[in-house]
Design a protein around this motif. Structure first.
Motif, PDB file in Angstrom:
ATOM      1  N   LEU A 169      82.658  -4.148  11.894  1.00 43.21           N
ATOM      2  CA  LEU A 169      81.639  -3.124  11.656  1.00 43.21           C
ATOM      3  C   LEU A 169      82.176  -1.773  12.105  1.00 43.21           C
ATOM      4  CD1 LEU A 169      80.130  -5.824  13.205  1.00 43.21           C
ATOM      5  CD2 LEU A 169      78.203  -4.721  12.082  1.00 43.21           C
ATOM      6  N   THR A 170      81.851  -0.731  11.364  1.00 46.63           N
ATOM      7  CA  THR A 170      82.231   0.626  11.766  1.00 46.63           C
ATOM      8  C   THR A 170      80.971   1.463  11.914  1.00 46.63           C
ATOM      9  OG1 THR A 170      82.412   1.714   9.593  1.00 46.63           O
ATOM     10  CG2 THR A 170      84.283   0.358  10.307  1.00 46.63           C
ATOM     11  N   SER A 171      80.999   2.387  12.876  1.00 46.28           N
ATOM     12  CA  SER A 171      79.839   3.244  13.099  1.00 46.28           C
ATOM     13  C   SER A 171      80.270   4.572  13.707  1.00 46.28           C
ATOM     14  CB  SER A 171      78.839   2.551  14.033  1.00 46.28           C
ATOM     15  OG  SER A 171      77.735   3.393  14.311  1.00 46.28           O
ATOM     16  N   ASN A 172      79.563   5.615  13.338  1.00 46.79           N
ATOM     17  CA  ASN A 172      79.805   6.930  13.931  1.00 46.79           C
ATOM     18  C   ASN A 172      78.871   7.177  15.113  1.00 46.79           C
ATOM     19  OD1 ASN A 172      77.429   7.160  12.408  1.00 46.79           O
ATOM     20  ND2 ASN A 172      77.768   9.346  12.031  1.00 46.79           N
ATOM     21  N   GLN A 173      78.099   6.158  15.484  1.00 48.79           N
ATOM     22  CA  GLN A 173      77.142   6.284  16.577  1.00 48.79           C
ATOM     23  C   GLN A 173      77.513   5.344  17.726  1.00 48.79           C
ATOM     24  OE1 GLN A 173      74.707   8.468  16.556  1.00 48.79           O
ATOM     25  NE2 GLN A 173      74.832   9.108  14.410  1.00 48.79           N
ATOM     26  N   SER A 174      77.327   5.813  18.950  1.00 48.94           N
ATOM     27  CA  SER A 174      77.546   4.962  20.112  1.00 48.94           C
ATOM     28  C   SER A 174      76.478   3.878  20.141  1.00 48.94           C
ATOM     29  CB  SER A 174      77.485   5.786  21.397  1.00 48.94           C
ATOM     30  OG  SER A 174      76.174   6.300  21.590  1.00 48.94           O
ATOM     31  N   PHE A 175      76.729   2.812  20.891  1.00 48.96           N
ATOM     32  CA  PHE A 175      75.759   1.720  20.951  1.00 48.96           C
ATOM     33  C   PHE A 175      74.408   2.207  21.470  1.00 48.96           C
ATOM     34  CE2 PHE A 175      79.695  -1.042  21.621  1.00 48.96           C
ATOM     35  CZ  PHE A 175      79.759  -1.374  20.270  1.00 48.96           C
ATOM     36  N   GLY A 176      74.427   3.174  22.370  1.00 50.09           N
ATOM     37  CA  GLY A 176      73.188   3.695  22.929  1.00 50.09           C
ATOM     38  C   GLY A 176      72.298   4.365  21.900  1.00 50.09           C
ATOM     39  N   ALA A 177      72.893   4.797  20.780  1.00 47.59           N
ATOM     40  CA  ALA A 177      72.117   5.479  19.737  1.00 47.59           C
ATOM     41  C   ALA A 177      71.651   4.533  18.640  1.00 47.59           C
ATOM     42  CB  ALA A 177      72.958   6.596  19.119  1.00 47.59           C
ATOM     43  N   TRP A 178      71.982   3.261  18.736  1.00 43.29           N
ATOM     44  CA  TRP A 178      71.614   2.340  17.666  1.00 43.29           C
ATOM     45  C   TRP A 178      70.104   2.118  17.593  1.00 43.29           C
ATOM     46  CZ3 TRP A 178      75.240  -2.062  15.761  1.00 43.29           C
ATOM     47  CH2 TRP A 178      76.487  -1.515  15.459  1.00 43.29           C
ATOM     48  N   GLY A 179      69.388   2.342  18.695  1.00 45.73           N
ATOM     49  CA  GLY A 179      67.940   2.239  18.662  1.00 45.73           C
ATOM     50  C   GLY A 179      67.362   3.228  17.679  1.00 45.73           C
ATOM     51  N   GLU A 180      67.918   4.438  17.630  1.00 45.41           N
ATOM     52  CA  GLU A 180      67.466   5.453  16.677  1.00 45.41           C
ATOM     53  C   GLU A 180      67.935   5.120  15.265  1.00 45.41           C
ATOM     54  OE1 GLU A 180      68.698   9.273  17.996  1.00 45.41           O
ATOM     55  OE2 GLU A 180      67.817   9.060  19.993  1.00 45.41           O
ATOM     56  N   VAL A 181      69.139   4.589  15.153  1.00 47.10           N
ATOM     57  CA  VAL A 181      69.677   4.235  13.837  1.00 47.10           C
ATOM     58  C   VAL A 181      68.776   3.219  13.140  1.00 47.10           C
ATOM     59  CG1 VAL A 181      71.583   3.095  12.621  1.00 47.10           C
ATOM     60  CG2 VAL A 181      72.076   4.739  14.446  1.00 47.10           C
ATOM     61  N   PHE A 182      68.353   2.199  13.899  1.00 45.70           N
ATOM     62  CA  PHE A 182      67.530   1.136  13.313  1.00 45.70           C
ATOM     63  C   PHE A 182      66.041   1.396  13.462  1.00 45.70           C
ATOM     64  CE2 PHE A 182      71.618  -0.969  13.886  1.00 45.70           C
ATOM     65  CZ  PHE A 182      71.751  -1.642  12.687  1.00 45.70           C
ATOM     66  N   GLY A 183      65.678   2.513  14.086  1.00 45.27           N
ATOM     67  CA  GLY A 183      64.272   2.870  14.205  1.00 45.27           C
ATOM     68  C   GLY A 183      63.471   1.949  15.090  1.00 45.27           C
ATOM     69  N   ASP A 184      64.150   1.106  15.857  1.00 44.78           N
ATOM     70  CA  ASP A 184      63.447   0.155  16.726  1.00 44.78           C
ATOM     71  C   ASP A 184      64.432  -0.315  17.787  1.00 44.78           C
ATOM     72  OD1 ASP A 184      62.409  -2.311  17.845  1.00 44.78           O
ATOM     73  OD2 ASP A 184      60.956  -2.322  16.209  1.00 44.78           O
ATOM     74  N   ARG A 185      64.190   0.059  19.028  1.00 49.54           N
ATOM     75  CA  ARG A 185      65.129  -0.290  20.100  1.00 49.54           C
ATOM     76  C   ARG A 185      65.162  -1.792  20.368  1.00 49.54           C
ATOM     77  NH1 ARG A 185      67.449   3.776  22.495  1.00 49.54           N
ATOM     78  NH2 ARG A 185      66.570   5.874  22.301  1.00 49.54           N
ATOM     79  N   VAL A 186      64.043  -2.464  20.165  1.00 49.75           N
ATOM     80  CA  VAL A 186      64.007  -3.913  20.390  1.00 49.75           C
ATOM     81  C   VAL A 186      64.920  -4.629  19.393  1.00 49.75           C
ATOM     82  CG1 VAL A 186      62.558  -5.981  20.389  1.00 49.75           C
ATOM     83  CG2 VAL A 186      61.697  -3.841  21.371  1.00 49.75           C
ATOM     84  N   ILE A 187      64.797  -4.256  18.109  1.00 51.00           N
ATOM     85  CA  ILE A 187      65.645  -4.866  17.076  1.00 51.00           C
ATOM     86  C   ILE A 187      67.104  -4.496  17.311  1.00 51.00           C
ATOM     87  CG2 ILE A 187      66.221  -4.885  14.616  1.00 51.00           C
ATOM     88  CD1 ILE A 187      63.290  -4.619  13.988  1.00 51.00           C
ATOM     89  N   ALA A 188      67.366  -3.229  17.646  1.00 48.77           N
ATOM     90  CA  ALA A 188      68.731  -2.786  17.894  1.00 48.77           C
ATOM     91  C   ALA A 188      69.352  -3.568  19.047  1.00 48.77           C
ATOM     92  CB  ALA A 188      68.755  -1.288  18.193  1.00 48.77           C
ATOM     93  N   THR A 189      68.577  -3.792  20.099  1.00 47.49           N
ATOM     94  CA  THR A 189      69.068  -4.553  21.246  1.00 47.49           C
ATOM     95  C   THR A 189      69.388  -5.992  20.851  1.00 47.49           C
ATOM     96  OG1 THR A 189      67.786  -3.201  22.792  1.00 47.49           O
ATOM     97  CG2 THR A 189      68.508  -5.357  23.575  1.00 47.49           C
TER      98      THR A 189
END
Length: 259
Positions: free
Chosen positions: A195-215
């Motif tokens: 997987l590639t991403s321009n976002q740090s793991f800490g920002a994935w909650g915003e990427v997926f719009g849900d911190r629970v799902i991102a976690t």
């Protein structure tokens, strides 16, 4: 010669049929023993079939481009551990079921690395599929609406290695996040991913719009994973950097610099 040619065609040994006369002449000139001649004939046939299979599997992988690892400029991205990448190129991580996650700003070569490692996997005999995160979500969302979600999930679950590119470039709504989670859950400890991403793991909650799902997604991805964090300049700005038209990553990282 005619009978030999017919036999080779019936056995579908096309390369040997094409090269038969030249191989016989070479064997006579070099006075090759029978075993050596047979090894040469079969060796060329195996090499031709292998190259054809690699070409076919590469086309089926749907890469956006084909760039071998040998073309990656490690000197331009010194933050990358070249030895670590070469170790990944051996494909042991696939057998171990490990994921590879490549993080970094746009243009630093994340997709190039992902494609290159995908090509190495194909050369090692694995089936590979490449998709962007946006394309993946769009495909699964459409399948959900059409009642064909299980069919499409199977499409992305079957390949031994799945490459998902550009996570974080476009926002993902709650439905998309749930669909992404379903796919990750299906492949968890079964099929490795890059997987590639321009976002740090800490920002994935915003990427997926849900911190629970991102976690929950990160919990499964990082359980068995290798992370490559690229901190460097964009290849697309290489010429502008040389001309001094833009500031380098190192200059931007200094106190007062803009990131």
């Amino acid at each position: 010669m005619e009978r030999l040619g017919e036999h080779l065609h019936k056995l579908r040994l096309q390369k040997s049929a094409e090269r038969l006369e030249a191989l016989l002449q070479q064997a006579a000139t070099e006075e090759l023993p029978y075993a050596d001649f047979l090894e040469q004939v079969l060796g060329e046939e195996v090499a031709a079939k292998t190259a054809k299979n690699i070409s076919m599997r590469t086309a089926m992988a749907r890469f956006p481009f084909v760039k071998p690892l040998e073309t990656f400029d490690f000197t331009y991205q010194p933050s990358i551990d070249k030895r670590q990448v070469l170790t990944l190129a051996s494909c042991h991580y696939i057998e171990h079921g490990d994921n590879v996650i490549v993080l970094g700003p746009p243009g630093v070569g994340k997709t190039h690395l992902a494609v290159s490692l995908g090509i190495k996997a194909i050369e090692a005999g694995y089936r590979v599929l490449f998709t962007s995160a946006a394309q993946l979500i769009a495909t699964l969302t459409k399948a959900l609406a059409e009642g064909r979600l299980d069919e499409k999930l199977k499409l992305f679950t079957t390949p031994r290695l799945l490459i998902i590119d550009e996570i974080g470039y476009l926002p993902i709504d709650r439905v998309g996040a749930n669909l992404f989670f379903q796919l990750i859950s299906r492949r968890y400890e079964r099929g490795p991913m890059i997987l590639t991403s321009n976002q740090s793991f800490g920002a994935w909650g915003e990427v997926f719009g849900d911190r629970v799902i991102a976690t929950a997604i990160l919990d499964r991805l990082l359980h068995h994973a290798v992370t490559l964090n690229i901190r460097g300049n964009s290849y697309r700005l290489k010429e502008k950097l040389k001309a001094g038209l833009v500031r380098s990553f190192d200059e931007q990282s200094q106190p007062g610099g803009e990131i």
